[in-house]
Design a protein around this motif. Structure first.
Motif, PDB file in Angstrom:
ATOM      1  N   ARG A 190     -11.224  -0.937  -2.494  1.00  0.00           N
ATOM      2  CA  ARG A 190     -11.618   0.472  -2.447  1.00  0.00           C
ATOM      3  C   ARG A 190     -11.297   1.085  -1.083  1.00  0.00           C
ATOM      4  N   ILE A 191     -11.661   0.386  -0.015  1.00  0.00           N
ATOM      5  CA  ILE A 191     -11.439   0.915   1.331  1.00  0.00           C
ATOM      6  C   ILE A 191      -9.953   0.963   1.656  1.00  0.00           C
ATOM      7  N   SER A 192      -9.232  -0.080   1.277  1.00  0.00           N
ATOM      8  CA  SER A 192      -7.799  -0.106   1.532  1.00  0.00           C
ATOM      9  C   SER A 192      -7.095   1.053   0.834  1.00  0.00           C
ATOM     10  N   ASP A 193      -7.465   1.315  -0.413  1.00  0.00           N
ATOM     11  CA  ASP A 193      -6.864   2.430  -1.149  1.00  0.00           C
ATOM     12  C   ASP A 193      -7.188   3.762  -0.480  1.00  0.00           C
ATOM     13  N   GLY A 194      -8.434   3.911  -0.002  1.00  0.00           N
ATOM     14  CA  GLY A 194      -8.824   5.152   0.655  1.00  0.00           C
ATOM     15  C   GLY A 194      -8.073   5.382   1.953  1.00  0.00           C
ATOM     16  N   VAL A 195      -7.930   4.316   2.746  1.00  0.00           N
ATOM     17  CA  VAL A 195      -7.208   4.437   4.010  1.00  0.00           C
ATOM     18  C   VAL A 195      -5.739   4.755   3.754  1.00  0.00           C
ATOM     19  N   GLU A 196      -5.149   4.076   2.770  1.00  0.00           N
ATOM     20  CA  GLU A 196      -3.740   4.328   2.442  1.00  0.00           C
ATOM     21  C   GLU A 196      -3.537   5.779   2.017  1.00  0.00           C
ATOM     22  N   GLN A 197      -4.462   6.302   1.224  1.00  0.00           N
ATOM     23  CA  GLN A 197      -4.354   7.695   0.796  1.00  0.00           C
ATOM     24  C   GLN A 197      -4.440   8.644   1.979  1.00  0.00           C
ATOM     25  N   ASN A 198      -5.369   8.371   2.902  1.00  0.00           N
ATOM     26  CA  ASN A 198      -5.503   9.226   4.081  1.00  0.00           C
ATOM     27  C   ASN A 198      -4.238   9.205   4.933  1.00  0.00           C
ATOM     28  N   VAL A 199      -3.667   7.999   5.116  1.00  0.00           N
ATOM     29  CA  VAL A 199      -2.450   7.883   5.917  1.00  0.00           C
ATOM     30  C   VAL A 199      -1.301   8.633   5.243  1.00  0.00           C
ATOM     31  N   THR A 200      -1.193   8.477   3.931  1.00  0.00           N
ATOM     32  CA  THR A 200      -0.126   9.159   3.195  1.00  0.00           C
ATOM     33  C   THR A 200      -0.249  10.676   3.341  1.00  0.00           C
ATOM     34  N   GLU A 201      -1.464  11.193   3.206  1.00  0.00           N
ATOM     35  CA  GLU A 201      -1.680  12.627   3.339  1.00  0.00           C
ATOM     36  C   GLU A 201      -1.370  13.100   4.761  1.00  0.00           C
ATOM     37  N   GLU A 202      -1.766  12.298   5.735  1.00  0.00           N
ATOM     38  CA  GLU A 202      -1.519  12.687   7.128  1.00  0.00           C
ATOM     39  C   GLU A 202      -0.022  12.746   7.410  1.00  0.00           C
ATOM     40  N   ARG A 203       0.706  11.749   6.939  1.00  0.00           N
ATOM     41  CA  ARG A 203       2.133  11.691   7.229  1.00  0.00           C
ATOM     42  C   ARG A 203       2.911  12.812   6.559  1.00  0.00           C
TER      43      ARG A 203
END
Length: 421
Positions: free
Chosen positions: A110-123
């Motif tokens: 769950r946390i890994s998916d959330g962090v990946e989503q945040n990074v993707t949105e930021e980039r």
């Protein structure tokens, strides 16, 4: 009011206050660099005696804030904020999660998916992509760049629980680099609480090298993002680390340069370009040894070249003339903050932690007003002259849907290509 600014991963409600008669304690623990996912997972993924996901509810019952987060790229910080009467239970909970976290797989996913989503949105944001290009230009393939860029997205898919276990085992020890305690507690009681907090942790983790070789040579880079809806412009250059002194002068100068809607850069953009967007300035750490000044903001795509000229001219004038107006008036907001900091345990402990990492003597915050009073027009002028970079020492990075927006720039289509500019 006692407030906490973000980075809370497992917490109760916000604290109402921390004046001397309010019984809040804050412990800030500084250890080594840690994986972003692991820092969040430790607090959510359970520990011996604490099922995964349950600790947040208990901390809420106790009105406790607890968090782990990265500081620059070379430290991980843990914070606990709680009522004095709950110290035993809070320390027990924290010790369990530091000593033997469960690192539950479902929570890891769950946390890994959330962090990946945040990074993707930021980039996907032009400004973030520009800073990613800057990191490639300065550090290239060095491991530090991976940490600063929150790793490659494929790393989230490959992240395994064993990776988090290994990181935890080598990171959290009985000998963190710095510990600060603030609140209504004496040294003996604080010492006993810290002994309990670190009980059962290993004495030492692995040795850690912090040697990096940044390349701050000036460049002109344009990152072409055809799909970008806005354009951004940034100026980046190195400045001395905070451990070398001059931090109070820096705070006053950077605020005047680009800290608010009365600043030099903001007014220059509004006056010379009649732009409706904001342009500001700040200082930040790549690491504690490698600090930068940044001037950045969104710009009209058709006016990137003009905006660059306006920023250059405004900075040159600022470095030549320094602060305008009465220095005492410039000091007043900072003096008011420092005068009240003893009433806010979070801020107090945070300043002392930073001071400790810079090798300063304990209690510096108690003398901070004296440091501020010692600042003069002469010392500010000297700081601008000797510590702030000249305008030609900045790397200029524009991100734009138009490839010819920044004349004579090295045009790239991915941040990674900046290493060759």
């Amino acid at each position: 009011m006692c407030t906490k600014q973000g980075r809370v991963k497992a917490k109760g409600p916000r604290h109402p206050g921390s004046h001397p008669d309010c019984r809040w304690l804050l412990i800030q623990i500084d250890a080594l660099q840690a994986a972003l996912v692991g820092a969040e997972l430790m607090l959510a993924g359970g520990a011996q005696g604490y099922p995964a996901g349950d600790v947040g509810e208990r901390l809420a019952d106790l009105n406790v804030d607890g968090s782990l987060y990265g500081l620059a790229s070379d430290h991980i910080v843990g914070e606990l904020v709680f009522e004095r009467d709950d110290i035993s239970e809070v320390v027990e909970i924290a010790n369990a999660h530091l000593r033997e976290p469960l690192l539950d797989q479902a929570w890891l996913n769950r946390i890994s998916d959330g962090v990946e989503q945040n990074v993707t949105e930021e980039r996907s944001q032009p400004a973030a992509a520009g800073f990613e290009a800057a990191r490639w230009a300065v550090f290239g393939e060095q491991p530090l760049r991976n940490a600063l860029s929150l790793h490659g997205l494929d790393a989230f898919e490959e992240l395994a629980r064993d990776d988090i276990l290994a990181w935890h085992a080598e990171t959290f020890t009985r000998t963190p680099e710095a510990v600060t305690v603030a609140g209504a507690i004496d040294a003996e009681a604080a010492g006993l609480a810290l002994d309990s907090l670190f009980e059962g942790l290993p004495e030492k983790g692995r040795s850690m090298t912090r040697d990096v070789a940044p390349d701050f040579k000036p460049r002109r880079i344009l990152l072409h993002m055809p799909e970008a809806e806005v354009s951004s412009l940034a100026f980046i250059a190195p400045v001395p680390s905070t451990r070398q002194g001059g931090e109070v002068e820096d705070v006053l100068l950077i605020n005047a340069l680009g800290g608010d809607d009365q600043s030099v850069l903001f007014n220059a953009m509004r006056t010379n370009l009649r732009a409706s967007y904001a342009f500001g300035a700040g200082m930040d750490n790549f690491t504690r040894d490698h600090r930068i000044i940044v001037m950045a903001g969104e710009v009209d795509t058709s006016k990137i070249a003009d905006a660059e000229s306006v920023v250059r001219e405004a900075y040159i004038k600022f470095q030549k003339t320094g602060l305008e107006g009465d220095v005492a008036e410039r000091k007043a907001p900072l003096k008011a903050y420092l005068s009240e900091i003893n009433d806010f345990v979070i801020d107090l402990a945070g300043v002392e932690l930073q001071n400790s990492l810079d090798g300063g003597d304990p209690g510096r915050v108690q003398n901070s007003i004296d440091e501020l009073e010692a600042v003069t027009e002469v010392s500010l002028s000297e700081r601008l002259k000797n510590a702030f970079p000249k305008i030609d020492e900045f790397t200029v990075i524009a991100v734009s849907p138009e490839a010819d927006s920044l004349p004579d720039a090295c045009v790239i289509t991915t941040p990674r290509e900046a290493v060759d500019c």
